[in-house]
Design a protein around this motif. Structure first.
Motif, mmCIF file in Angstrom:
data_model
loop_
_atom_site.group_PDB
_atom_site.id
_atom_site.type_symbol
_atom_site.label_atom_id
_atom_site.label_comp_id
_atom_site.label_asym_id
_atom_site.label_seq_id
_atom_site.Cartn_x
_atom_site.Cartn_y
_atom_site.Cartn_z
ATOM 1 N N ASP A 142 3.885 3.862 2.770
ATOM 2 C CA ASP A 142 3.285 5.024 2.126
ATOM 3 C C ASP A 142 3.679 5.136 0.658
ATOM 4 N N ASP A 143 4.745 4.487 0.270
ATOM 5 C CA ASP A 143 5.201 4.526 -1.120
ATOM 6 C C ASP A 143 4.487 3.509 -1.998
ATOM 7 N N TYR A 144 3.605 2.724 -1.388
ATOM 8 C CA TYR A 144 2.972 1.621 -2.083
ATOM 9 C C TYR A 144 1.449 1.688 -1.991
ATOM 10 N N ALA A 145 0.805 1.152 -3.008
ATOM 11 C CA ALA A 145 -0.607 0.812 -2.877
ATOM 12 C C ALA A 145 -0.677 -0.486 -2.075
ATOM 13 N N ILE A 146 -1.620 -0.559 -1.162
ATOM 14 C CA ILE A 146 -1.754 -1.739 -0.298
ATOM 15 C C ILE A 146 -3.113 -2.385 -0.540
ATOM 16 N N SER B 128 -4.773 3.364 -2.425
ATOM 17 C CA SER B 128 -3.747 3.749 -3.387
ATOM 18 C C SER B 128 -2.595 4.483 -2.714
ATOM 19 N N VAL B 129 -1.530 4.684 -3.463
ATOM 20 C CA VAL B 129 -0.411 5.483 -2.989
ATOM 21 C C VAL B 129 -0.927 6.872 -2.610
ATOM 22 N N ARG C 174 4.003 -1.350 -6.003
ATOM 23 C CA ARG C 174 4.749 -0.104 -6.146
ATOM 24 C C ARG C 174 3.940 0.972 -6.867
ATOM 25 N N SER C 175 3.135 0.594 -7.851
ATOM 26 C CA SER C 175 2.532 1.642 -8.679
ATOM 27 C C SER C 175 1.064 1.900 -8.364
ATOM 28 N N SER C 176 0.226 0.884 -8.444
ATOM 29 C CA SER C 176 -1.197 1.125 -8.233
ATOM 30 C C SER C 176 -1.881 -0.147 -7.761
ATOM 31 N N CYS C 177 -3.144 0.014 -7.359
ATOM 32 C CA CYS C 177 -3.933 -1.134 -6.898
ATOM 33 C C CYS C 177 -4.135 -2.174 -7.996
ATOM 34 N N ASP D 106 4.214 -6.574 -5.231
ATOM 35 C CA ASP D 106 5.621 -6.897 -5.043
ATOM 36 C C ASP D 106 5.884 -7.701 -3.768
ATOM 37 N N TYR D 107 5.126 -7.433 -2.734
ATOM 38 C CA TYR D 107 5.350 -8.102 -1.446
ATOM 39 C C TYR D 107 4.026 -8.606 -0.901
ATOM 40 N N TRP D 108 4.098 -9.770 -0.256
ATOM 41 C CA TRP D 108 2.914 -10.383 0.339
ATOM 42 C C TRP D 108 3.196 -10.790 1.774
ATOM 43 N N GLY D 109 2.166 -10.684 2.606
ATOM 44 C CA GLY D 109 2.273 -11.198 3.951
ATOM 45 C C GLY D 109 1.955 -12.679 3.996
ATOM 46 N N GLN D 110 2.020 -13.234 5.187
ATOM 47 C CA GLN D 110 1.833 -14.681 5.357
ATOM 48 C C GLN D 110 0.363 -15.050 5.584
ATOM 49 N N GLY D 111 -0.457 -14.063 5.857
ATOM 50 C CA GLY D 111 -1.883 -14.300 6.034
ATOM 51 C C GLY D 111 -2.300 -14.423 7.483
ATOM 52 N N THR D 112 -3.565 -14.082 7.725
ATOM 53 C CA THR D 112 -4.149 -14.242 9.047
ATOM 54 C C THR D 112 -5.557 -14.807 8.879
ATOM 55 N N GLN D 113 -5.909 -15.774 9.701
ATOM 56 C CA GLN D 113 -7.188 -16.473 9.559
ATOM 57 C C GLN D 113 -8.305 -15.671 10.210
ATOM 58 N N VAL D 114 -9.381 -15.513 9.479
ATOM 59 C CA VAL D 114 -10.611 -14.921 10.001
ATOM 60 C C VAL D 114 -11.714 -15.966 9.890
#
Length: 120
Positions: A30-34, A52-53, A100-103, A108-116
């Motif tokens: 919730d503290d981050y834009a995703i 956005s946040v 951390r701030s906006s879209c 700052d952080y990334w996932g490993q990915g998922t195939q579609v």
């Protein structure tokens, strides 16, 4: 350890639906834009959607508007990407990332990915 984990990818026929999940551990989403990003073979990574946040704003690229919906469940510390009316051109590895701030800022952080994969 701070990390993002995507899930929910798979093989679906054109016109079908998938819901991707992006779960965080070690920090509060919730503290981050995703953002959700995707990268198809031989193509550059592109931003697909972002929330956005505090969920004030959501963004979508034109090619997914009206078909994809981004949402956040703070209780589960998870962000979702609901993908409907999928097309073969949606085939890609999908990544979520936290900023951390906006879209529009660096992520700052990334996932490993998922195939579609969208195919008949």
């Amino acid at each position: 350890q701070l990390q993002l984990v995507e899930s929910g990818g798979g093989l679906v026929q054109p016109g079908g639906s998938l819901r991707l999940s992006c779960a965080a551990s070690g920090f509060t989403l919730d503290d981050y834009a995703i953002g959700w990003f995707r990268q198809a073979p031989g193509k550059e990574r592109e931003g697909v959607s972002c929330i956005s946040v505090s969920d004030v704003l959501t963004y979508y690229i034109d090619s997914v508007k009206g078909r994809f919906t981004i949402s956040r469940d703070n209780a589960k510390n998870t962000v979702y990407l609901q993908m409907n009316s999928l097309k073969p051109e949606d085939t890609a590895v999908y990544y979520c990332a936290a900023a951390r701030s906006s879209c529009l800022s660096d992520y700052d952080y990334w996932g490993q990915g998922t195939q579609v994969t969208v195919s008949s």
